[in-house]
Write a protein that holds these residues in place. Structure first.
Motif, PDB file in Angstrom:
ATOM      1  N   PHE A 352       0.843  -1.201   0.000  1.00 38.26           N
ATOM      2  CA  PHE A 352       0.000   0.000   0.000  1.00 38.26           C
ATOM      3  C   PHE A 352       0.874   1.247   0.000  1.00 38.26           C
ATOM      4  CE2 PHE A 352      -2.454  -3.193   2.362  1.00 38.26           C
ATOM      5  CZ  PHE A 352      -3.685  -3.134   1.728  1.00 38.26           C
ATOM      6  N   PRO A 353       0.445   2.326  -0.636  1.00 35.49           N
ATOM      7  CA  PRO A 353       1.110   3.608  -0.384  1.00 35.49           C
ATOM      8  C   PRO A 353       0.998   3.917   1.116  1.00 35.49           C
ATOM      9  CG  PRO A 353      -0.334   3.790  -2.283  1.00 35.49           C
ATOM     10  CD  PRO A 353      -0.632   2.463  -1.638  1.00 35.49           C
ATOM     11  N   ARG A 354       2.066   4.387   1.695  1.00 33.92           N
ATOM     12  CA  ARG A 354       2.155   4.520   3.158  1.00 33.92           C
ATOM     13  C   ARG A 354       1.034   5.389   3.746  1.00 33.92           C
ATOM     14  NH1 ARG A 354       8.015   5.360   3.743  1.00 33.92           N
ATOM     15  NH2 ARG A 354       7.526   7.531   3.357  1.00 33.92           N
ATOM     16  N   SER A 355       0.625   6.404   3.026  1.00 35.36           N
ATOM     17  CA  SER A 355      -0.357   7.343   3.574  1.00 35.36           C
ATOM     18  C   SER A 355      -1.721   6.695   3.817  1.00 35.36           C
ATOM     19  CB  SER A 355      -0.529   8.547   2.639  1.00 35.36           C
ATOM     20  OG  SER A 355      -1.018   8.123   1.372  1.00 35.36           O
ATOM     21  N   TYR A 356      -1.993   5.574   3.139  1.00 34.72           N
ATOM     22  CA  TYR A 356      -3.294   4.922   3.284  1.00 34.72           C
ATOM     23  C   TYR A 356      -3.319   3.840   4.365  1.00 34.72           C
ATOM     24  CZ  TYR A 356      -4.459   7.151  -1.171  1.00 34.72           C
ATOM     25  OH  TYR A 356      -4.697   8.064  -2.173  1.00 34.72           O
ATOM     26  N   LEU A 357      -2.197   3.600   5.015  1.00 35.61           N
ATOM     27  CA  LEU A 357      -2.130   2.502   5.980  1.00 35.61           C
ATOM     28  C   LEU A 357      -3.163   2.593   7.108  1.00 35.61           C
ATOM     29  CD1 LEU A 357       1.732   1.968   6.218  1.00 35.61           C
ATOM     30  CD2 LEU A 357       0.057   0.368   5.282  1.00 35.61           C
ATOM     31  N   PRO A 358      -3.389   3.783   7.723  1.00 41.80           N
ATOM     32  CA  PRO A 358      -4.369   3.833   8.815  1.00 41.80           C
ATOM     33  C   PRO A 358      -5.760   3.369   8.377  1.00 41.80           C
ATOM     34  CG  PRO A 358      -3.075   5.847   8.763  1.00 41.80           C
ATOM     35  CD  PRO A 358      -2.738   5.093   7.503  1.00 41.80           C
ATOM     36  N   GLU A 359      -6.107   3.642   7.133  1.00 42.36           N
ATOM     37  CA  GLU A 359      -7.418   3.263   6.606  1.00 42.36           C
ATOM     38  C   GLU A 359      -7.425   1.808   6.108  1.00 42.36           C
ATOM     39  OE1 GLU A 359     -10.143   4.652   2.813  1.00 42.36           O
ATOM     40  OE2 GLU A 359      -8.795   6.117   3.731  1.00 42.36           O
TER      41      GLU A 359
END
Length: 468
Positions: A352-359
């Motif tokens: 995953f692109p790192r910025s989407y990990l929380p979601e």
């Protein structure tokens, strides 16, 4: 999806066997059924029997093997240590497996230019230890680094925990000698940091999974060995908070040398396996390493601890190198530990692109629950590479169908965020059906066109990546 079988098996004519035995010697040309069985599987545990196993000892022998086999229409499958998770070294069409186990020499360590020349059968760990003795560093560190080979690493563009800071194998390959279908040697790249002449064919070979040619010599870039490292362990009760923590660490300007996570099932599997002292009640565990100059490390690891605590974690910092090493031993034990949770391990390595990990991470966990499957998640969260493992019996047909649907949803989730179906393991045979999900038909046709240039008869590691 999980029942890959050999098809269109090509027998090796007796005249080819005789020719190869003359070139390699009887002891390096194996056609006994028991010998062939040893080279019929990799970490997928899928078995595909070769007709013959050829074990060359030098570049010239590889050339002759390829030339004879290609002229006779016999498939050739290169093999390193057989540690791959997608069947990349399996002889789908039988033929000849070329094992590089005896081409395992470190040819040169050039300290002045910070490069090393190696044969493809060199074990990654052995190269790392050799260059560290002279103050240099080869960063790529796949989990199988103590037994996987450099040739296999190049073929799969291998990664590992340190990729988050240092990058994957691709960033360290400077030159390749590759035997193509004619038996000729293609030399690509230069031992220089700059070279922009012509197409970058070296990069084309890296990650090609042995489908374009057989590597016989590899020049790798080395860097100065980091002077010191510090490790912290953070325990979370919420997986979404882990994803946010990862983002916050990078936003703070800190570049960890490793950033790994394990979920609760993974933590307990490791504890059952080796009793490393990990907290069994933790929902999620994050391991963070920073490396570099000793004077900067205390400030960096303290700031990492603050960020983790702000996101609800309990943090402990390893006080000694021995304490830190024990934590990383636990991480490296994950793969064999998790294998004990089920008879069959379906191991996916989405990105995953790192910025989407929380979601994305909570959604990933929900897939396992949706299909009532034992799902273990861990991996290189710092670069968005998550190992989603389904531990199943493998004999229950209903369970297999549910697992197939779950794997499809895992891939679809990664692709919906602009990620990939594989970050380290490659495509091989197990992920080949999903290439069409990640690539458009026109893109796959370009790949098939490249394959045809290097392998017009489709005999070099055939049946891989859905490009034949």
């Amino acid at each position: 999806m999980f029942e890959a079988k050999q098809k269109d098996i090509v027998k090796v004519p007796d005249r080819v066997k005789r020719a190869l035995k003359e070139i390699l010697g009887e002891e390096n040309c194996l056609d006994d059924p028991m010998d062939r069985l040893l080279y019929s599987y990799d970490a997928t545990r899928i078995k595909m029997l070769p007709e013959l196993v050829a074990i060359p000892q030098n570049q010239e022998q590889v050339q002759k093997i390829v030339q004879i086999c290609y002229e006779e229409g016999v498939p050739v499958t290169p093999r390193g240590a057989g540690s791959g998770y997608t069947g990349g070294a399996l002889p789908v069409k039988g033929g000849v497996v070329v094992s590089f186990e005896k081409m395992d020499r470190i040819l040169e360590i050039d300290e002045d230019n910070a490069v090393a020349r190696v044969q493809p059968g060199v074990i990654t760990y052995r190269l790392q230890k050799a260059v560290e003795k002279v103050g240099l560093f080869y960063p790529p560190d796949p989990a199988s680094y103590k037994y996987c080979t450099l040739g296999g690493n190049v073929a799969e563009n291998a990664g590992g925990p340190r990729c988050v800071k240092y990058g994957v194998t691709r960033e360290y390959i400077m030159e390749l000698n590759t035997v193509i279908h004619t038996g000729e040697i293609i030399h690509t790249g230069r031992p220089t940091l700059k070279d922009v002449a012509g197409y970058d064919i070296t990069r084309l070979f890296i990650g090609s999974e042995g489908t374009l040619g057989l590597f016989t010599e590899i020049t790798v870039k080395l860097i100065p060995k980091p002077q010191a490292a510090k490790t912290a362990m953070a325990i979370f009760s919420d997986i979404a908070a882990v994803g946010k923590t990862v983002k916050d660490i990078f936003k703070a300007g800190i570049q960890p040398s490793a950033l790994e996570f394990m979920d609760k099932l993974a933590i307990n599997a490791v504890e059952d396996f080796g009793h490393f002292g990990l907290p069994r009640d933790a929902e999620v565990l994050l391991l963070i390493e920073v490396d570099g100059h000793p004077k900067a490390l205390d400030d960096q690891i303290t700031e990492v601890a603050r960020i983790c605590e702000r996101n609800g974690a309990k943090v402990s910092i390893a006080k000694t190198a021995k304490e830190a090493e024990k934590l990383w031993e636990a991480r490296r034990a994950l793969s064999p530990a998790v294998s004990k949770l089920g008879r069959v391990k379906i191991n996916e390595d989405i990105v995953f692109p790192r910025s989407y990990l929380p979601e994305a991470l909570p959604k990933l966990r929900e897939i396992g629950k949706k299909y009532n499957l034992k799902m273990v998640n861990f991996g290189h969260i710092g670069d968005g590479n998550v190992h989603a493992n389904f531990m199943i019996d493998g004999k229950d047909q209903d369970e297999l169908k549910r697992t197939e649907k779950a794997v499809e949803e895992v891939f679809e989730l990664a692709l919906s965020y602009g990620g990939s179906i594989t970050g380290e393991h490659g495509v091989g045979i197990t992920k080949a059906p999903f290439m069409k999900k990640q690539f458009r038909p026109s893109e796959l046709e370009i790949m098939r066109g490249i394959k045809k240039v290097f392998d017009p008869k489709g005999l070099i590691n055939p049946g891989k990546m859905d490009i034949d």
